[in-house]
Every structure is written in C-alpha cells, then in structure tokens.
Design a protein around this motif. Sequence first.
Motif, short mmCIF file in Angstrom:
data_model
loop_
_atom_site.label_atom_id
_atom_site.label_comp_id
_atom_site.label_asym_id
_atom_site.label_seq_id
_atom_site.Cartn_x
_atom_site.Cartn_y
_atom_site.Cartn_z
N TYR A 238 -89.52 -91.73 87.39
CA TYR A 238 -88.12 -91.77 87.84
C TYR A 238 -87.87 -90.85 89.04
N LYS A 239 -88.90 -90.60 89.80
CA LYS A 239 -88.77 -89.75 90.98
C LYS A 239 -87.65 -90.26 91.90
N GLY A 240 -86.81 -89.33 92.32
CA GLY A 240 -85.72 -89.66 93.25
C GLY A 240 -84.42 -90.03 92.57
N THR A 241 -84.44 -90.25 91.27
CA THR A 241 -83.21 -90.58 90.55
C THR A 241 -82.54 -89.29 90.06
N PRO A 242 -81.30 -89.35 89.60
CA PRO A 242 -80.62 -88.12 89.18
C PRO A 242 -81.38 -87.36 88.09
N TYR A 243 -81.46 -86.06 88.25
CA TYR A 243 -82.11 -85.15 87.32
C TYR A 243 -81.13 -84.88 86.18
N ARG A 244 -81.38 -85.50 85.04
CA ARG A 244 -80.42 -85.56 83.96
C ARG A 244 -80.52 -84.36 83.01
N THR A 245 -79.44 -84.16 82.25
CA THR A 245 -79.46 -83.15 81.20
C THR A 245 -80.31 -83.64 80.02
N TYR A 246 -80.09 -84.87 79.61
CA TYR A 246 -80.86 -85.50 78.55
C TYR A 246 -81.32 -86.88 79.00
N VAL A 247 -82.46 -87.30 78.47
CA VAL A 247 -82.86 -88.70 78.51
C VAL A 247 -83.03 -89.11 77.05
N GLY A 248 -82.07 -89.86 76.55
CA GLY A 248 -82.04 -90.11 75.11
C GLY A 248 -81.77 -88.81 74.38
N LYS A 249 -82.64 -88.47 73.43
CA LYS A 249 -82.51 -87.22 72.69
C LYS A 249 -83.31 -86.09 73.33
N ASN A 250 -84.07 -86.41 74.38
CA ASN A 250 -84.97 -85.43 74.98
C ASN A 250 -84.25 -84.60 76.04
N TYR A 251 -84.27 -83.30 75.84
CA TYR A 251 -83.61 -82.38 76.77
C TYR A 251 -84.45 -82.18 78.02
N LYS A 252 -83.85 -82.41 79.19
CA LYS A 252 -84.53 -82.24 80.47
C LYS A 252 -84.01 -81.03 81.25
N GLY A 253 -82.80 -80.60 80.92
CA GLY A 253 -82.25 -79.40 81.56
C GLY A 253 -81.75 -79.60 82.96
N GLY A 254 -81.45 -80.85 83.33
CA GLY A 254 -80.99 -81.13 84.68
C GLY A 254 -79.48 -81.07 84.82
N TYR A 255 -78.98 -81.83 85.76
CA TYR A 255 -77.57 -81.77 86.14
C TYR A 255 -76.76 -82.89 85.50
N SER A 256 -76.99 -84.11 85.94
CA SER A 256 -76.21 -85.25 85.48
C SER A 256 -76.99 -86.52 85.75
N ASP A 257 -76.58 -87.60 85.10
CA ASP A 257 -77.20 -88.90 85.38
C ASP A 257 -76.49 -89.62 86.53
N HIS A 258 -75.58 -88.92 87.19
CA HIS A 258 -74.90 -89.45 88.38
C HIS A 258 -75.01 -88.44 89.52
N PHE A 259 -75.04 -88.95 90.74
CA PHE A 259 -74.85 -88.10 91.91
C PHE A 259 -73.35 -88.06 92.24
N PRO A 260 -72.85 -86.97 92.78
CA PRO A 260 -71.46 -86.94 93.23
C PRO A 260 -71.27 -87.78 94.50
#
Length: 323
Positions: free
Chosen positions: A291-313
């Motif tokens: 998923y390189k280049g896509t939004p760095y998410r907080t979670y993907v499903g139940k898995n914690y990734k520690g990112g920002y959001s699944d959306h860009f502003p």
Amino acid sequence: MKFNIFKTKTLQHTFAFYNIENLFDIYKDDLTRDRDFIPTSEKRWTIKRYNNKLRKIGYAISNIGKKETKAHPAIIGLAEIENEAVLKDLINSKHLKEYAYQFVHYNSKDERGIDVAFVYDSEKFKVTNSEVFTFSFKNEDGSSDYTRDILLVSGLFLGESIHFLINHWPSRRTGGYETEHKRLTASTNLQAIIGTLKDNIPDARIVVMGDFNDNPNDKSIELLMENQGLFNPMETLISIDRGTTSHHSEWNLFDQILFTPNFFESKPKSLRYVKADIYDADFLKQLDGKYKGTPYRTYVGKNYKGGYSDHFPVYMILKKKLT
C-alpha cells in the motif's frame, strides 16, 4: 526629499477539511458503538495510542497549507470526532496549543457516535451563528437510521461574512450503488440549506466541505454544483494515481471543498480564491509495501499501525488585500 511608498499588503489563508479516522477517547460510552475504542478491546485503544494520535493529527493539521501561507490553517472542518472532549484534547495537543483555536461541535445521533466539527483561529474568525441539520433514513423494519448532521457555522473572517457547511455523508460500506440513494438525500438536504441561505442573503459567500463518500463526478455532487451554482476545484485533482483515500488499489476523492463563485471576485479587502489541493505530504503516506503511497492509517482492521488517518486532508488557499 523623502517619498513615502505604500505597498499593498496581501495575506494568504488556508481553509481545510480532514477526516481524521475515528478520533475516540478511551472511555466507554453506553449511548454509542465505541466498544472497539477502549483499552480492553481487541484494538487495545490505550491512552498511549490516543495521545500518539492526537500528536500526529495535530502535526498534520498545523502543516496544511503552510508551504503557501507560511502559517497554520485558519479554518478546519473535521470528520470522525467522537465528542467535545477529544476536540479539546486535539486543540491543546503539542503542535496546536500555541494557536488560538476554538471549535464548534454538536453531538449527532449517528449510531457510531462520530460527528463533524468546525475548528477556527479565533484571532481571524468570529462565530455569529451555528446550527445543525439532522436527517435519517428508514431501515427495512421501519426504524430510523441516523447519519452525521450537516453543521452550519456563520461568522466574520477578518470582518467578512462567510458561511461554512461541514459534511460527512453516508458511507459506501455495503456498496456504492446500494447506498447511493442516501447520499442523494444528503445532497438534496444540503441544497435546501444553501438555498435558504441564498434566499436570505442573495450574495452570501458559502464554503461547503466534507467527506462526501462520492467523487466529484458522482451524481450527488454534480447535482449540488448544478442546482446551487457551486464551483468545485477538486474536479481537476482526481486521477488514477492520486486522491484522498484508496480502496482496493483505486483512488477516490471523497474529500472536497466547494464554494460560491463570488470568491473569484476581485474586490478591495475581500477574500479571493487562489488554489485548492490535496495535502498528501510524504509523512502522511505508507512508505513501503503493498500500500505504498496510500494514507498511513491508525488501524488496518484490528491491526494497529500508529499512523494518521485513512484520508488525506484537502485545502484551499485564499488571499486578502489588507491595504
């Protein structure tokens, strides 16, 4: 002989919108479906993870439009806010606490307990009125299915009257076609609100922003533009390799800002539209993997990734001549 040379001073300002992906506190609320966001849940939503989210979202917000304006955004519409408490924590977080941010928020009847909110620099914007518009749909059993409210905030931006409408339309979770009627209803309701504003104030300056869960070329957005004469700068931004959110390797531009054409007018000491864009800085992106280049998410499903959001502003830049 001395000459006084007066130069026109022009300042630029950022209006932004950001779906910040489930900003929940860590406490159970019996009135909403927030059981995934407590420390004992499978997601293990702890105070450490909550504070990390606040810090990261605050950092992202503080940088939207900064390249163009050299300043923090003046206006930010937000989606996926649980309550007033998380908003207070957000504007007091590490990267935002130095600014004079205040907010407008109402609890909605959304079953997940997520709302929209309006954050503003109180040194630039003064709220004169705010209200929400609630609407629901009927389930097969006849019960009401509530979605997020439409939030209207009116006020003075550096003395100039502007009306903001913040949206988070029904999702596509059960399919785009199957849920289209809900977003068409949301569009119809929003058009009615704008129509009333224009009836009362014919030259009203209106900014519409939100996560519409539809792209600029979808019927709900096209009808909004056509029937209320709004300009949508996001029409030219979507492409096969760029958007605000990605699903099954396909980019969407669900997050948009539209506005009345009077923001193109060149009047003394009046705000004028300059540009709009997606804020997709590298630090907001997944840096490697599938998923390189896509939004760095907080979670993907139940898995914690520690990112920002699944959306860009998304954001727009406006300029105002002061002298």
